[in-house]
Design a protein around this motif. Structure first.
Motif, PDB file in Angstrom:
ATOM      1  N   GLN A   1     111.611  37.816  -8.886  1.00  9.73           N
ATOM      2  CA  GLN A   1     111.060  38.968  -9.312  1.00  9.73           C
ATOM      3  C   GLN A   1     110.190  38.449 -10.917  1.00  9.73           C
ATOM      4  OE1 GLN A   1     114.659  41.146 -10.000  1.00  9.73           O
ATOM      5  NE2 GLN A   1     114.310  42.128  -8.298  1.00  9.73           N
ATOM      6  N   THR A   2     110.847  37.861 -11.601  1.00  7.23           N
ATOM      7  CA  THR A   2     110.160  37.393 -12.823  1.00  7.23           C
ATOM      8  C   THR A   2     108.842  36.586 -12.468  1.00  7.23           C
ATOM      9  OG1 THR A   2     112.126  37.162 -13.849  1.00  7.23           O
ATOM     10  CG2 THR A   2     110.220  36.339 -15.058  1.00  7.23           C
ATOM     11  N   LEU A   3     109.072  35.591 -11.568  1.00  6.73           N
ATOM     12  CA  LEU A   3     107.818  34.567 -11.272  1.00  6.73           C
ATOM     13  C   LEU A   3     106.785  35.316 -10.426  1.00  6.73           C
ATOM     14  CD1 LEU A   3     107.663  31.360 -11.392  1.00  6.73           C
ATOM     15  CD2 LEU A   3     108.350  31.207  -9.146  1.00  6.73           C
ATOM     16  N   ALA A   4     107.054  36.206  -9.696  1.00  4.97           N
ATOM     17  CA  ALA A   4     106.027  37.272  -9.033  1.00  4.97           C
ATOM     18  C   ALA A   4     105.190  37.909  -9.988  1.00  4.97           C
ATOM     19  CB  ALA A   4     106.764  38.356  -8.053  1.00  4.97           C
ATOM     20  N   CYS A   5     105.843  38.417 -11.021  1.00  7.18           N
ATOM     21  CA  CYS A   5     105.384  39.126 -12.159  1.00  7.18           C
ATOM     22  C   CYS A   5     104.133  38.154 -12.823  1.00  7.18           C
ATOM     23  CB  CYS A   5     106.152  39.745 -13.119  1.00  7.18           C
ATOM     24  SG  CYS A   5     106.954  41.270 -12.224  1.00  7.18           S
ATOM     25  N   GLU A   6     104.808  37.113 -13.170  1.00  2.07           N
ATOM     26  CA  GLU A   6     104.015  36.106 -13.903  1.00  2.07           C
ATOM     27  C   GLU A   6     102.907  35.450 -13.268  1.00  2.07           C
ATOM     28  OE1 GLU A   6     105.588  33.258 -16.492  1.00  2.07           O
ATOM     29  OE2 GLU A   6     107.470  34.401 -17.052  1.00  2.07           O
ATOM     30  N   TRP A   7     102.925  35.171 -11.769  1.00  2.00           N
ATOM     31  CA  TRP A   7     102.183  34.366 -11.084  1.00  2.00           C
ATOM     32  C   TRP A   7     101.272  35.366 -10.205  1.00  2.00           C
ATOM     33  CZ3 TRP A   7     105.166  29.343  -9.579  1.00  2.00           C
ATOM     34  CH2 TRP A   7     105.181  28.594 -10.888  1.00  2.00           C
ATOM     35  N   GLY A   8     101.462  36.531 -10.001  1.00  2.00           N
ATOM     36  CA  GLY A   8     100.634  37.336  -9.300  1.00  2.00           C
ATOM     37  C   GLY A   8      99.161  37.420  -9.487  1.00  2.00           C
ATOM     38  N   HIS A   9      98.751  37.147 -10.764  1.00  2.00           N
ATOM     39  CA  HIS A   9      97.490  37.127 -11.135  1.00  2.00           C
ATOM     40  C   HIS A   9      96.712  35.660 -10.731  1.00  2.00           C
ATOM     41  CE1 HIS A   9      97.557  34.513 -14.880  1.00  2.00           C
ATOM     42  NE2 HIS A   9      98.550  34.802 -14.792  1.00  2.00           N
ATOM     43  N   TYR A  10      97.476  34.648 -10.087  1.00  2.00           N
ATOM     44  CA  TYR A  10      96.921  33.492  -9.638  1.00  2.00           C
ATOM     45  C   TYR A  10      96.962  33.794  -8.145  1.00  2.00           C
ATOM     46  CZ  TYR A  10      98.258  31.051 -14.135  1.00  2.00           C
ATOM     47  OH  TYR A  10      98.119  30.677 -15.310  1.00  2.00           O
ATOM     48  N   GLY A  11      97.294  34.736  -7.322  1.00  2.00           N
ATOM     49  CA  GLY A  11      97.004  34.995  -6.147  1.00  2.00           C
ATOM     50  C   GLY A  11      98.472  34.291  -5.450  1.00  2.00           C
TER      51      GLY A  11
END
Length: 265
Positions: free
Chosen positions: A180-190
């Motif tokens: 969940q945390t990684l998805a939030c941090e890296w979403g803007h990287y696609g």
């Protein structure tokens, strides 16, 4: 507006490369089959070269482009070597499946600290190190990637008293939080990051517990009345890996025949 793709196009992985840890048998090999059958090139990894060679041959016999690298993802130096060698040989990694895992059975009051460390190092720390290295070298620069973390329904709550796996359960709860945390941090990287929570499958890791508790008894806990089979992770793996799931991130989905629904109810 672009013309919407059809379902076959959305699930197509032609031209993609997938790295699957713990990929020489069981759930890892099943997921490698799913990705390869959809067109992806596969890099398998686990600790034992002999097992990997057999698994790669099985995939190749199914007309899947498969290679392998032996590595122990509980060791940082091995994990970093795996990432470097995969990128050197494959050019890029579009899909990372963090599946390598370990368990340890002991009552909490007697659980060895070194066994706790072994389980957490592989099941959580190894996921972080490999995800970070693959993302920095291949996914972030291209603004695209899929990371699939294998958690477990054991990460969704406690166990019956006879199942004494506190380190494993704790590690799988951590995998869900990590996802969940990684998805939030890296979403803007696609980069999409999701987790699969398998229930009981007839794998080597689970075989001892299934034998101890009885296959029929364990199957009876599931509303569908059976354990997972050699096909049951294929669909969710392909959804998370492909453009069919491009708007799904930070999620964890149980594939357990309904066991977690019974617990939740």
């Amino acid at each position: 507006m672009t013309t919407p793709r059809n379902v076959k196009q959305l699930f197509d992985l032609t031209g993609k490369t997938a790295l699957v840890t713990g990929g020489s048998r069981g759930l890892g090999l099943q997921m490698a089959h799913a990705l390869g059958e959809a067109g992806a090139r596969i890099m398998l990894s686990s600790r034992k070269a002999d097992d990997l060679e057999q698994a790669a041959a099985e995939l190749q016999a199914a007309n899947i482009d498969a290679r392998w690298i032996a590595a122990d993802c509980s060791k940082e130096e091995d994990t970093r070597r795996l990432a470097d060698e995969t990128l050197e040989r494959m050019g890029q990694v579009d899909i990372l499946v963090n599946n390598a895992g370990a368990s340890w059975g002991a009552p909490a009051e007697e659980h060895p600290v070194q066994a706790w460390d072994k389980v957490l190092n592989l099941n959580v720390r190894g996921y972080f190190i490999l995800s970070q290295q693959i993302a920095r070298a291949s996914m972030i620069p291209r603004k695209s990637g899929r990371i699939i973390n294998i958690a477990s329904i054991a990460g969704l709550g406690g166990n019956p008293r006879e199942m004494k796996t506190i380190a494993y359960n704790t590690s799988k709860s951590a995998v869900i939080g990590f996802t969940q945390t990684l998805a939030c941090e890296w979403g803007h990287y696609g980069i999409n990051v999701n987790a699969i929570c398998p229930g009981f499958f007839m794998t080597k890791m689970a075989a001892g517990l299934i034998q101890q508790l009885g296959e029929d008894k364990m199957a009876a806990h599931a509303p569908l009345g059976r354990l997972g089979d050699t096909e049951d992770l294929k669909g969710i793996t392909l959804l998370f890996a492909s453009d069919a799931g491009k708007h799904i991130t930070g999620q964890h989905i149980a594939v357990d025949g309904g066991v977690s629904a019974v617990v939740a109810g």
